[in-house]
Design an enzyme around this catalytic site. Structure first.
Site, mmCIF file in Angstrom:
data_model
loop_
_atom_site.group_PDB
_atom_site.id
_atom_site.type_symbol
_atom_site.label_atom_id
_atom_site.label_comp_id
_atom_site.label_asym_id
_atom_site.label_seq_id
_atom_site.Cartn_x
_atom_site.Cartn_y
_atom_site.Cartn_z
ATOM 1 N N LYS A 53 48.411 27.887 79.399
ATOM 2 C CA LYS A 53 48.732 26.596 80.024
ATOM 3 C C LYS A 53 48.509 26.685 81.539
ATOM 4 O O LYS A 53 47.954 25.778 82.150
ATOM 5 C CB LYS A 53 50.184 26.187 79.713
ATOM 6 C CG LYS A 53 50.379 25.741 78.275
ATOM 7 C CD LYS A 53 51.838 25.602 77.867
ATOM 8 C CE LYS A 53 51.925 25.265 76.370
ATOM 9 N NZ LYS A 53 53.289 25.231 75.832
ATOM 10 N N GLN A 97 59.353 26.298 77.673
ATOM 11 C CA GLN A 97 58.707 26.828 76.468
ATOM 12 C C GLN A 97 59.753 27.155 75.408
ATOM 13 O O GLN A 97 60.755 27.812 75.689
ATOM 14 C CB GLN A 97 57.882 28.083 76.842
ATOM 15 C CG GLN A 97 57.036 28.643 75.715
ATOM 16 C CD GLN A 97 55.890 27.729 75.284
ATOM 17 O OE1 GLN A 97 55.361 26.947 76.082
ATOM 18 N NE2 GLN A 97 55.502 27.820 74.032
ATOM 19 N N ASP A 120 56.385 17.158 77.675
ATOM 20 C CA ASP A 120 56.345 17.610 76.279
ATOM 21 C C ASP A 120 56.680 16.461 75.333
ATOM 22 O O ASP A 120 56.345 16.502 74.151
ATOM 23 C CB ASP A 120 57.423 18.689 76.064
ATOM 24 C CG ASP A 120 56.827 20.082 75.879
ATOM 25 O OD1 ASP A 120 55.669 20.174 75.461
ATOM 26 O OD2 ASP A 120 57.551 21.048 76.139
#
Ligand code: GUN
Length: 280
Positions: A53, A97, A120
């Site tokens: 990422k 994460q 997200d």
């Protein structure tokens, strides 16, 4: 006839190129999109995802900051960091994460991320907006699947879509997105009876269960579109999806490979959401 490949690597590259142009445009207006990624602990798969990422952000000109915290980080310390990032003007998107270590409550952490930085799309307000059909951040993995369909000219309208897996990250939002595009949607899971029969109904089959090669060719309708979200490590260097590729490819019209299918799309959609957050 063997299936055609839904080439996530190629389509993700196109999306990244478009994002790069959008970033350049924003920079001309004095805005550099910024993404903060928070990784707690040393889960090897998460480390790889976070590194990818970060690299992807750098390639398109997004300012990327990775916070690597030790596994013993307390929930309070993590929440403090999220709150700091919520008010940091250089940061437009925040991604914590998952999974988090067991002593940290994921829901509390996700609920703390500011709605406008929830790239997200996991927070309750975002999920609510997705269900209603209001403006929101689409969660990156199912969003990537939708873009794969769109860019390949596959319209879900009127089709029967079957999703195997009911996670908050993929299965549930995928169902909402396909529904919004007028598919008839079934969500299957570990308690579903006659899973193979359900799968054989699918014009579009999305596998997101995390079980190596559990969807086999005999579970697939002739001509179906098969999207494999699974990334399962089965040997030191071997990754397989949730779909048994060789047998499925004999029945499907289109199929995503693993790797090189959905995976690259997830990252591309994160970049897109970050730019969108910066633009807002
Ligand atoms: N872990 C696996 N997939 C994801 C994702 O899309 N976002 C976050 N935050 N964690 C994940």
């Amino acid at each position: 006839m063997p299936a055609q490949i839904l080439d996530g690597k190629k389509i993700a590259a196109e999306v990244r190129q478009q994002v790069q142009q959008e970033v350049a445009q924003l920079k001309k207006q004095g805005i550099t999109p910024g993404l903060a990624v928070v990784l707690v602990g040393d889960d090897p798969a998460s480390q790889v995802y976070v590194r990818n990422k970060h690299r992807a952000c750098e390639e398109v000109g997004i300012h990327s900051v990775v916070h690597r915290l030790p596994a013993e980080t307390s929930q309070a310390q993590l929440l403090d960091l999220v709150k700091q990032l919520n008010i940091d003007p250089r940061i437009h998107g925040i991604l914590v994460q998952l999974p988090l270590p067991d002593h940290i409550d994921e829901k509390t952490v996700i609920d703390t991320i500011a709605l406008e930085k929830d790239v997200d799309g996991f927070g309750p307000a975002n999920v609510g907006n997705l269900v209603i059909g209001d403006k929101c951040f689409y969660p990156c993995t199912p969003h990537g699947c939708m873009v794969l369909l769109d860019k390949t000219g596959i319209d879900p309208k009127g089709k029967k879509a079957v999703i195997v897996g009911r996670s908050n990250i993929v299965g549930k939002p995928m169902a909402m997105m396909l529904l919004a595009r007028h598919a008839t949607v079934t969500i299957c899971h570990s308690r579903t009876q006659n899973l193979a029969d359900e799968c054989r109904q699918a014009d579009i089959l999305v596998a997101a269960v995390g079980k190596p090669e559990m969807i086999t060719g005999d579970m697939i309708k002739e001509g179906a579109v098969v999207i494999d979200v699974g990334i399962n490590r089965v040997a030191e260097k071997k990754l397989v999806g949730d779909v048994h590729f060789a047998s499925a490819a004999e029945k499907a019209s289109w199929i995503t490979p693993v790797p090189g299918g959905v995976g690259p799309m997830t990252i591309a959609m994160l970049l897109k959401n970050t730019v969108e957050a910066a633009r807002r």
